[in-house]
Design an enzyme around this catalytic site. Structure first.
Site, PDB file in Angstrom:
ATOM      1  N   GLU A   1      -6.003 -13.058  -0.016  1.00 31.14           N
ATOM      2  CA  GLU A   1      -6.763 -11.815   0.134  1.00 31.14           C
ATOM      3  C   GLU A   1      -7.496 -11.549  -1.171  1.00 31.14           C
ATOM      4  OE1 GLU A   1      -4.477  -8.486   1.510  1.00 31.14           O
ATOM      5  OE2 GLU A   1      -3.915  -9.477   3.375  1.00 31.14           O
TER       6      GLU A   1
ATOM      7  N   HIS B   1       0.826  -1.210   0.000  1.00 25.76           N
ATOM      8  CA  HIS B   1       0.000   0.000   0.000  1.00 25.76           C
ATOM      9  C   HIS B   1       0.865   1.268   0.000  1.00 25.76           C
ATOM     10  CE1 HIS B   1      -4.055  -1.660   0.330  1.00 25.76           C
ATOM     11  NE2 HIS B   1      -3.485  -2.654   0.987  1.00 25.76           N
TER      12      HIS B   1
END
Ligand SMILES: [Zn+2]
Length: 340
Positions: free
Chosen positions: A304, A248
């Site tokens: 995920e 991220h």
């Protein structure tokens, strides 16, 4: 030979039958507990243990400052659905011993205790240092990138990190209709691709939103520490990245949620219409599912279904159509990983 086979069959059936019987009746005594992780923090410690299924199950946590559990003893009772606990207001520099046992309460009110787990100890201190050389810990970095050179294939994982002052360039703000929170930012190239993907999905009456995009070093640090203290080390390392090692931080990764499963950040996302559509079509817009199922030994993270990474269309298509990870595509596999 036939006799032997028949005998084996009888044995298997008997065993299966007795297992069923075991499950059908409540055990007389819960089995011995085991502490799965214990972690020091500033004036606190976190402990995790094995969860036990069943009605009327609870856990007794005992903490003391000596190994015979006679000094400064604290008993805490935890409900059965939990299997971790953080004890606060402890004294830094002090060694604490912890043990756990399961107990069940009969309808009559009688409590039946399992055996204590083996005890574990930890020194509570102001700065927790996590040293773990396995892929589920914080291994030595192979490379730390200092600045954004525009490489869309920048690899960030447990072995490839970013420095604390790495700031991605060409960042833009995400419009509120696309995200669940205000202030979301990402790299413009990825944002443009996301908007195209969003609109294509909307044409099919599908809707998802970004719930996490760019995260700075310090944001990642607080997030990771929260996981550490609330879930324990072993879980934190699978679910969250150490600061400087989160994708991220690149501005190229996003997490998505949909209202179809109640905006839950769980792998139920992958089973929604939105999640299935994303998996099938994300590569057409330049995104990959970064943490696929069954690739934890390469990526270092659990599956995920909600985490996408922008890599550009060509690379995304190659990765997604061949069931690869970014590590495999770049041929930068974790040390010691053996190709099967
Ligand atoms: Zn993510």
């Amino acid at each position: 030979m036939k006799r032997i086979i028949a005998l084996i069959l009888v044995l298997i059936m008997t065993f299966t039958f007795s297992v069923d019987v075991c499950f059908a009746t409540a055990p007389d005594k819960p089995s011995r507990q085991k502490i799965t992780s214990i972690l020091p923090g500033n004036h606190k410690l976190s402990v995790m243990w094995n969860k036990v299924e069943g009605d009327n199950v609870k856990y007794l946590i005992r903490i003391a400052t000596d190994e015979n559990f006679t000094e400064n003893v604290k008993d805490i009772i935890i409900k059965g659905s939990d299997n971790d606990y953080t004890k606060t207001k402890l004294v830094n520099g002090t060694k604490y011993y912890v043990k756990v046992r399961t107990f069940i309460t009969r309808d009559t009110g009688k409590k039946i205790y399992g055996n204590w787990s083996p005890k574990k100890s930890v020194v509570v201190k102001s700065t927790a240092i996590y040293k773990n050389t396995s892929i589920t810990g914080v291994p030595e970095l192979r490379f730390r990138k200092k600045e954004d050179d525009g490489d869309l294939l920048v690899l960030v994982n447990k072995y490839y990190g970013l420095s604390s002052d790495y700031y991605p360039s060409d960042m833009v703000s995400v419009a509120s209709k696309y995200s669940t929170y205000s202030g979301a930012k990402m790299k413009s190239v990825a944002y443009k691709a996301f908007k195209k993907m969003y609109n294509a999905a909307a044409d099919k009456d599908l809707n998802f939103k970004i719930c996490s995009a760019y995260r700075s070093y310090s944001q990642q640090r607080s997030l990771f520490n929260n996981y550490m203290y609330s879930r324990g080390a072993s879980t934190a390392f699978i679910l969250s990245a150490y600061p400087g090692r989160s994708e991220h931080h690149t501005g190229l990764a996003i997490d998505l949620l949909t209202g179809r499963n109640g905006w839950a950040m769980s792998n139920s996302f992958g089973n929604t219409k939105e999640g299935k559509w994303i998996k099938k079509h994300c590569a057409e817009y330049g995104f990959i599912l970064r943490y696929p199922d069954g690739k934890t030994d390469i990526t270092g993270y659990g599956y995920e279904s909600w985490h996408l990474r922008y890599v550009g269309k060509d690379v995304a298509k190659e990765i997604m159509s061949n069931g690869l990870t970014l590590e495999e595509y770049l041929d930068k596999l974790p040390p010691g990983y053996k190709k099967s």
